[in-house]
Write an enzyme that holds these catalytic residues in place. Structure first.
Site, short mmCIF file in Angstrom:
data_model
loop_
_atom_site.label_atom_id
_atom_site.label_comp_id
_atom_site.label_asym_id
_atom_site.label_seq_id
_atom_site.Cartn_x
_atom_site.Cartn_y
_atom_site.Cartn_z
N SER A 50 25.93 -28.44 50.13
CA SER A 50 27.23 -27.77 51.39
C SER A 50 28.55 -28.38 51.27
O SER A 50 29.24 -27.91 51.48
CB SER A 50 27.02 -28.55 52.39
OG SER A 50 26.09 -29.60 52.99
N HIS A 64 22.28 -22.62 51.90
CA HIS A 64 24.26 -22.10 51.33
C HIS A 64 24.15 -21.20 50.12
O HIS A 64 25.29 -21.40 49.51
CB HIS A 64 25.44 -23.15 50.62
CG HIS A 64 25.94 -23.90 51.97
ND1 HIS A 64 26.44 -23.67 52.94
CD2 HIS A 64 24.75 -25.24 52.51
CE1 HIS A 64 26.63 -24.07 54.21
NE2 HIS A 64 26.06 -25.13 53.66
N LYS A 104 24.24 -17.77 57.34
CA LYS A 104 25.46 -18.38 56.57
C LYS A 104 25.63 -16.98 56.45
O LYS A 104 26.31 -15.95 56.90
CB LYS A 104 25.67 -18.66 55.73
CG LYS A 104 25.28 -20.61 56.25
CD LYS A 104 24.91 -21.93 55.58
CE LYS A 104 25.01 -23.21 56.13
NZ LYS A 104 24.23 -23.55 57.98
#
Length: 390
Positions: free
Chosen positions: A183, A211, A240
């Site tokens: 990340s 992610h 996300k």
């Protein structure tokens, strides 16, 4: 001798020490959704700090699904998953996750943090070695601490070091754990390499694709699509790129059944709301029907990173939505971030303890919904702010 210092006084002293080190942080207040042009702390800015990578948090299909689920089932879930909290929507979502990612089954948690924490605590034990990449997310670090297992940390991406630890372990079992897309550094884990050494030494693999889900691969299926193989445990998040919230584990059915009875945050937390679950399912359905937002995101990431690479601010262009710009000194990073905000561009300065001392970065994140004009304005502002504080 008993302490005469109150808890509030103790906290105040610790707060002051934290502030004196330049580590105090302040929450941003949003007056709008996580859109390319957002209202933050009362002013309109270009947002290059959100994890709403695909822009789905505002998508009409997700909003409609959440609204309909609320009308049908109510605002709350009413209990934990093993008591009264499981609806038909929860089951439908877990089937959809498993089908999308090509696994036998999946289990959905309230957060990705819970998914990592509870999975590691459930799998770990005195007879298990947890082998963790040094740059893994805090939820992995905390889960490993709770697991009652021996934890060994290997240098980031160093497969030789990881193999040496596996080869010399006394424990009968081992779990190799890594982020899929890191990340803060935008590095992609070598899943084939990790799987190979794990298989050679009778170990299991766990990849946290928080992610990578929705951002890597042509269809946004993350590590399993990029590398064409599955870890034993695939962790993902809906908070996300999928634009909602929650986390999940996708794995073989026996593993998922085990987690339903041993993962404590699943067992003892109130289930995610029907609105949340319906919106996540809508996001996955949308991407399965039309993955074009994934490709738009990757195009935008390449454009911004190419502009920054051409300005010699980063080493090379990237296709990941996370674009770290090295700064080094934490105070300089804070000054540059403030200059950017004055210019109407919100990019956070990431500093210790999130990254190592002396390795502060500007962490720009791109969304599929950014326009080319947004991206060029961002790049120009970063180049100018870095030059002004050279």
């Amino acid at each position: 001798m008993s302490s005469t210092e109150s808890l509030a006084q103790h906290a105040a002293a610790l707060n002051e020490a934290w502030r004196a080190q330049g580590l105090e942080r302040h929450e941003r207040e949003f007056g709008s959704g996580q859109e390319p042009e957002a209202l933050v702390d009362g002013r309109r800015v270009l947002l290059f700090s959100s994890s709403n990578y695909l822009g789905l948090a505002q998508h009409p299909r997700l909003l409609a699904a959440a609204t309909e689920a609320t009308r049908r089932f109510g605002a709350g879930s009413g209990g934990s998953r093993l008591t009264t909290g499981t609806t038909a929507l929860h089951r439908e979502l877990e089937r959809s996750i498993a089908e999308w990612l090509g696994t036998e089954d999946a289990i959905f948690f309230a957060t990705g943090y819970q998914a990592n924490l509870s999975t590691l605590a459930a799998i770990g034990g005195p007879d298990v070695l947890i082998l963790s990449d040094e740059l893994n997310h805090a939820s992995i670090i905390d889960g490993a601490r709770l697991a009652r297992a021996r934890v060994a940390v290997f240098p980031h991406g160093d497969l030789d070091a990881a193999e040496r630890i596996l080869a010399s372990r006394p424990e009968p079992h081992a779990l190799v754990v890594s982020d899929g897309l890191f990340s803060m550094h935008a590095a992609v884990a070598d899943l084939p390499g990790l799987s190979t050494i794990a298989r050679q030494h009778g170990a299991w693999t766990m990849i946290d694709d928080a992610h990578a889900i929705g951002t890597l691969g042509e269809e946004g299926r993350g590590s399993v699509e990029v590398h064409g193989q599955h870890p034993d445990l695939l962790i993902g998040t809906a908070s996300k790129a999928l634009g909602v919230e929650g986390g999940f584990v996708a794995a073989r059915s026996d593993i998922i059944r085990f987690l339903r009875h041993r993962a404590r945050s699943y067992m003892f937390s109130t289930a995610p709301t029907p609105a949340t679950v319906a919106a996540v399912h809508a996001a996955i359905t949308l991407l399965r029907e039309d993955p074009s937002p994934v490709r738009a995101l990757q195009r935008n990431a390449r454009l911004l990173s190419t502009l920054l690479a051409d300005a010699h601010l980063i080493p090379h262009a990237l296709s990941t939505p996370i674009i770290p710009v090295p700064v080094g000194d934490s105070r300089r990073a804070m000054r540059i971030a403030a200059r950017l905000e004055d210019a109407g561009v919100l990019i956070p300065a990431i500093r210790y303890p999130t990254v190592k001392e002396g390795e502060a970065i500007l962490r720009a994140t791109v969304m599929a919904t950014h326009t080319e004009e947004h991206i060029r304005r961002c790049a120009e502002a970063v180049v100018e702010a870095m030059a002004e504080d050279a």
